[in-house]
Scaffold this motif. Structure first.
Motif, PDB file in Angstrom:
ATOM      1  N   LYS A 170      34.464 -19.740  12.368  1.00 10.50           N
ATOM      2  CA  LYS A 170      33.223 -19.001  12.649  1.00 10.50           C
ATOM      3  C   LYS A 170      32.182 -19.840  13.389  1.00 10.50           C
ATOM      4  O   LYS A 170      30.974 -19.686  13.176  1.00 10.50           O
ATOM      5  CB  LYS A 170      32.632 -18.445  11.348  1.00 10.50           C
ATOM      6  N   LYS A 199      35.244 -10.650  17.602  1.00  9.83           N
ATOM      7  CA  LYS A 199      35.247 -10.551  16.137  1.00  9.83           C
ATOM      8  C   LYS A 199      34.434 -11.686  15.519  1.00  9.83           C
ATOM      9  O   LYS A 199      33.702 -11.475  14.547  1.00  9.83           O
ATOM     10  CB  LYS A 199      36.687 -10.587  15.632  1.00  9.83           C
ATOM     11  N   LYS A 242      31.141 -11.302  13.172  1.00 11.41           N
ATOM     12  CA  LYS A 242      31.069 -11.853  11.814  1.00 11.41           C
ATOM     13  C   LYS A 242      29.883 -12.780  11.622  1.00 11.41           C
ATOM     14  O   LYS A 242      29.419 -12.978  10.493  1.00 11.41           O
ATOM     15  CB  LYS A 242      32.366 -12.600  11.491  1.00 11.41           C
TER      16      LYS A 242
END
Length: 278
Positions: free
Chosen positions: A172, A201, A205
């Motif tokens: 992330k 994505k 997130k």
């Protein structure tokens, strides 16, 4: 993080210098056939130094046994003199990666690198090593191998950067993932749809819905039509943040792109309106 930024800033990565095709020396001492690794069919033949064996693993045997057999072959070959071509080792390593034994593959790469005075790992092997580290969320080690690729005089290719982008997305780290993405685009390389999806994505997130939308539109301008799952992901983010006008705008863009809405699409919009009491 620091190592990542250092690598991203390397000026030696110049546009137009990257190769997309790697040729390997023809392999005469190693014939390797691999199909449906989990269920059947492992056949190898090695004729170096008089070692000669054929082995077929039946359907009833576990993939663990097959995997251990690959490890044993690798160890036999690495102790052979003269050593087989590097492509022989990469063929075995590819098969190990196909069944996702990333942590077991890394020690094999290290053994190979210890023989640098006799055999040099090629770009294919180094890319696979990077993939292993990135799959195990050890992205910094993957970037250190990017430095090694450059030091050895190889030209990082699209596989190199795709692995690193996926690694950054997995932890992330959307900031460095986007930086590397733009660097790759500046170099004139084209990422695949799967990598675009992973990056979008990751942005979603980490709460960067607007940036995810920009990337989606950039992908569309490049002639790549996003799948409906990407639209739903960003639409959900907008509805969650009560940005219903942006969600509705994205819905209109989706229709214009020829992507047909589903029950999920309408449920998202209904949920968004309901949150605002509409």
């Amino acid at each position: 993080m620091g190592k990542t930024n250092l690598i991203l800033g390397l000026k030696s990565l110049k546009k137009g210098k990257f190769s997309f095709f790697l040729s390997y020396p023809e392999i005469s001492t190693f014939q390797f056939h691999f199909r449906n690794f989990d269920k059947t069919h492992f056949l190898y033949k090695i004729s170096a130094n008089g070692f000669h064996s054929n082995s077929i693993i039946s359907n009833s045997e576990s993939s663990v046994a097959s995997f251990e057999c690959f490890i044993n072959i690798f160890d036999k070959l690495i102790n052979d003199r003269p050593l087989p071509p590097i492509a022989t080792f990469t063929s075995i390593l590819k098969s190990i990666l196909k069944v996702r034994h990333y942590s077991a593959a890394i020690p094999l790469f290290k053994k190979l690198c210890l023989l640098h005075d006799q055999i040099l790992p090629d770009l294919c092997a180094l890319n696979m090593n990077i993939e292993c580290y990135c799959r195990l969320n050890q992205v910094d080690l993957g970037f250190s191998l990017l430095g090694k690729i450059i030091k050895l005089g190889y030209e990082p290719d699209i596989v190199t950067f795709t692995n690193l982008i996926h690694g950054l997305c997995a932890i992330k780290n959307s900031v460095d993932a986007v930086k590397l993405f733009h660097r790759v685009i500046d170099l004139g390389l084209q990422l695949d749809l799967y990598t675009y999806g992973a990056l979008i994505k990751c942005l979603f997130k980490t709460g960067r819905n607007a940036d995810a939308l920009k990337l989606l539109r950039m992908r569309r301008l490049m002639g790549c039509k996003p799948d409906i799952g990407i639209y739903h992901m960003i639409m959900y983010g907008f509805c969650k943040d009560n940005l219903l006008s942006q969600a509705s705008e994205l819905f209109s863009e989706m229709i214009s792109d020829g992507v047909l809405p589903t029950v999920t699409t309408y449920n998202l919009l209904i949920w968004g309106h309901g949150k605002l009491g509409q």
